[in-house]
Motif scaffolding. Structure first.
Motif, PDB file in Angstrom:
ATOM      1  N   THR A   8      95.795   5.706  -2.643  1.00 53.19           N
ATOM      2  CA  THR A   8      97.025   5.382  -3.363  1.00 53.19           C
ATOM      3  C   THR A   8      96.739   4.253  -4.338  1.00 53.19           C
ATOM      4  O   THR A   8      95.626   3.713  -4.371  1.00 53.19           O
ATOM      5  N   ASN A   9      97.736   3.868  -5.120  1.00 52.54           N
ATOM      6  CA  ASN A   9      97.541   2.759  -6.057  1.00 52.54           C
ATOM      7  C   ASN A   9      97.203   1.455  -5.337  1.00 52.54           C
ATOM      8  O   ASN A   9      96.475   0.610  -5.852  1.00 52.54           O
ATOM      9  N   GLN A  10      97.741   1.289  -4.137  1.00 49.51           N
ATOM     10  CA  GLN A  10      97.515   0.064  -3.376  1.00 49.51           C
ATOM     11  C   GLN A  10      96.196   0.095  -2.589  1.00 49.51           C
ATOM     12  O   GLN A  10      95.513  -0.916  -2.456  1.00 49.51           O
ATOM     13  N   ASN A  11      95.833   1.251  -2.067  1.00 51.08           N
ATOM     14  CA  ASN A  11      94.626   1.377  -1.256  1.00 51.08           C
ATOM     15  C   ASN A  11      93.854   2.620  -1.684  1.00 51.08           C
ATOM     16  O   ASN A  11      94.321   3.747  -1.486  1.00 51.08           O
ATOM     17  N   LYS A  12      92.705   2.395  -2.293  1.00 51.19           N
ATOM     18  CA  LYS A  12      91.912   3.543  -2.713  1.00 51.19           C
ATOM     19  C   LYS A  12      90.425   3.209  -2.652  1.00 51.19           C
ATOM     20  O   LYS A  12      90.022   2.034  -2.648  1.00 51.19           O
ATOM     21  N   ALA A  13      89.643   4.258  -2.589  1.00 49.16           N
ATOM     22  CA  ALA A  13      88.190   4.138  -2.621  1.00 49.16           C
ATOM     23  C   ALA A  13      87.678   4.940  -3.797  1.00 49.16           C
ATOM     24  O   ALA A  13      88.248   5.975  -4.161  1.00 49.16           O
ATOM     25  N   LEU A  14      86.616   4.461  -4.420  1.00 52.38           N
ATOM     26  CA  LEU A  14      85.991   5.151  -5.534  1.00 52.38           C
ATOM     27  C   LEU A  14      84.635   5.685  -5.079  1.00 52.38           C
ATOM     28  O   LEU A  14      83.789   4.912  -4.624  1.00 52.38           O
ATOM     29  N   LEU A  15      84.430   6.981  -5.183  1.00 53.09           N
ATOM     30  CA  LEU A  15      83.197   7.616  -4.777  1.00 53.09           C
ATOM     31  C   LEU A  15      82.422   8.049  -6.014  1.00 53.09           C
ATOM     32  O   LEU A  15      82.949   8.794  -6.843  1.00 53.09           O
ATOM     33  N   PHE A  16      81.195   7.579  -6.136  1.00 51.58           N
ATOM     34  CA  PHE A  16      80.396   7.851  -7.335  1.00 51.58           C
ATOM     35  C   PHE A  16      79.231   8.771  -7.030  1.00 51.58           C
ATOM     36  O   PHE A  16      78.562   8.650  -6.010  1.00 51.58           O
ATOM     37  N   LYS A  17      79.002   9.711  -7.953  1.00 51.10           N
ATOM     38  CA  LYS A  17      77.838  10.596  -7.869  1.00 51.10           C
ATOM     39  C   LYS A  17      77.151  10.632  -9.217  1.00 51.10           C
ATOM     40  O   LYS A  17      77.794  10.855 -10.255  1.00 51.10           O
ATOM     41  N   LYS A  18      75.859  10.404  -9.217  1.00 52.56           N
ATOM     42  CA  LYS A  18      75.071  10.518 -10.450  1.00 52.56           C
ATOM     43  C   LYS A  18      74.989  11.981 -10.848  1.00 52.56           C
ATOM     44  O   LYS A  18      74.804  12.862 -10.016  1.00 52.56           O
ATOM     45  N   HIS A  19      75.175  12.239 -12.134  1.00 54.85           N
ATOM     46  CA  HIS A  19      75.099  13.619 -12.640  1.00 54.85           C
ATOM     47  C   HIS A  19      73.671  13.947 -13.046  1.00 54.85           C
ATOM     48  O   HIS A  19      72.978  13.125 -13.655  1.00 54.85           O
ATOM     49  N   PHE A  20      73.228  15.139 -12.690  1.00 55.31           N
ATOM     50  CA  PHE A  20      71.911  15.613 -13.083  1.00 55.31           C
ATOM     51  C   PHE A  20      72.063  16.895 -13.898  1.00 55.31           C
ATOM     52  O   PHE A  20      73.007  17.666 -13.704  1.00 55.31           O
ATOM     53  N   THR A  21      71.119  17.135 -14.789  1.00 51.82           N
ATOM     54  CA  THR A  21      71.231  18.266 -15.712  1.00 51.82           C
ATOM     55  C   THR A  21      71.270  19.608 -14.985  1.00 51.82           C
ATOM     56  O   THR A  21      71.755  20.599 -15.545  1.00 51.82           O
ATOM     57  N   THR A  22      70.780  19.660 -13.755  1.00 47.35           N
ATOM     58  CA  THR A  22      70.811  20.917 -13.005  1.00 47.35           C
ATOM     59  C   THR A  22      72.236  21.348 -12.669  1.00 47.35           C
ATOM     60  O   THR A  22      72.462  22.498 -12.288  1.00 47.35           O
TER      61      THR A  22
END
Length: 325
Positions: free
Chosen positions: A131-145
């Motif tokens: 939510t706007n108050q409680n959130k997590a950001l999950l990141f993934k590196k993009h690869f050309t495959t």
């Protein structure tokens, strides 16, 4: 932060009302740009479910023995054990990670548009869950495959007939590499972090400080040779750990260290002493590596069997576990 505290912060993501928003991180002329991704509402719940499942599998499902034993270590004293997450605790944060704070503070970003933006510039993507108050950001590196171009004559099934892909397409991988929650960056694998040039610069600066600390401790007669390996990221990270959390450096007298090296069955053949036996002398790459392992107290001896061990994970026992009051 402990692993229990991290799980507590992530629990709120599973509550009713939590949603998901996707962001593309584009790299244009070596500058990272954030673009919000406009996804049809009917697919957003699926997106949220996919990433919550990934969180559950890797961090939250304590009924899985391996997940239950997961630990959260600080990156400054990381020891590369297999089953661990790493909290980024260095003061210097690479510019490449600035998008975390930007998205966390202001979720409204320019919308990705194929008229102005290109998927060929995609560096990675972030899925914000919560939510706007409680959130997590999950990141993934993009690869050309994971990039599919119409020029390659990609086809997909539509109404029982295959048709040609007319526009570029990417595949989102739910196996995230980094997590941002409550102002903290958590890394799933150290080798992921080492792929980023910005981290190289940070860790080299930290390692240089460590070399200075070793020089001032006056244990080695040629400590400057350690600077030759600062450009090697894995070695530089070990140097950083030495300055941040060595149980030996600045705590154990030099004569005791010399005596330990002279009598250790492995170190006595790897690390040389000066002629007067008052300092150590590092003349090979192997001697430098063994020296850092010694400063990190990786060489242990069993009180029961008197056998010698090379141990990365040295989790200190609590008073109760030690048999104290």
């Amino acid at each position: 932060m402990t692993i229990a505290e991290l799980r507590e912060k992530l629990n709120c993501l599973y509550e009713d009302g939590a949603g998901a928003v996707a962001y593309f991180i584009l790299k244009i002329e070596n500058q990272l740009c954030i673009r919000m991704v406009d996804i049809k509402n009917e697919f957003l719940d699926d997106l949220k479910t996919c990433y919550l499942n990934s969180l559950t599998t890797s961090i939250m499902n304590t009924e899985d023995a391996r997940v239950e034993e997961l630990q959260l270590l600080q990156i400054s004293v990381a020891d590369q054990r297999d089953n661990a997450l790493y909290e980024y605790d260095l003061e210097d944060i690479p510019d490449e990670f600035a998008f975390f704070n930007t998205i966390a503070q202001d979720g409204e970003q320019q919308i990705f548009s194929s008229n102005n933006d290109s998927l060929k510039d995609l560096f990675g993507y972030v899925i914000a869950v919560g939510t706007n108050q409680n959130k997590a950001l999950l990141f993934k590196k993009h690869f050309t495959t994971s990039y599919f171009s119409p020029e390659k004559f990609c086809i997909f099934e539509s109404d029982h007939r295959f048709t040609k892909l007319e526009k570029p397409m990417i595949r989102l991988d739910t196996n995230f590499e980094m997590l941002y929650v409550d102002g903290t960056i958590v890394i799933k694998k150290l080798d992921t972090l080492e792929k980023y040039a910005g981290f190289h610069d940070v860790i080299k600066r930290e390692a240089t400080v460590s070399v200075q600390a070793i020089t001032e401790a006056d244990i080695v007669d040629n400590a400057e040779v350690l600077r030759d390996m600062v450009d090697e990221v894995s070695f530089a990270r070990k140097l950083t750990k030495t300055a941040k959390g060595s149980p030996v450096l600045g705590k154990i007298p030099t004569p005791a260290i010399i005596n330990f090296v002279k009598n250790h069955p492995k170190l006595k053949d790897k690390i040389k002493l000066t002629q007067d036996e008052r300092k150590l002398h590092l003349d090979t790459k192997e001697s430098k590596k063994q020296f850092l392992k010694m400063l990190n107290d990786d060489y242990l001896r069993s009180e029961l069997t008197q056998a010698y061990y090379d141990s990365l994970a040295k989790d200190t026992l609590t008073v109760e576990e030690q048999g104290g009051e």
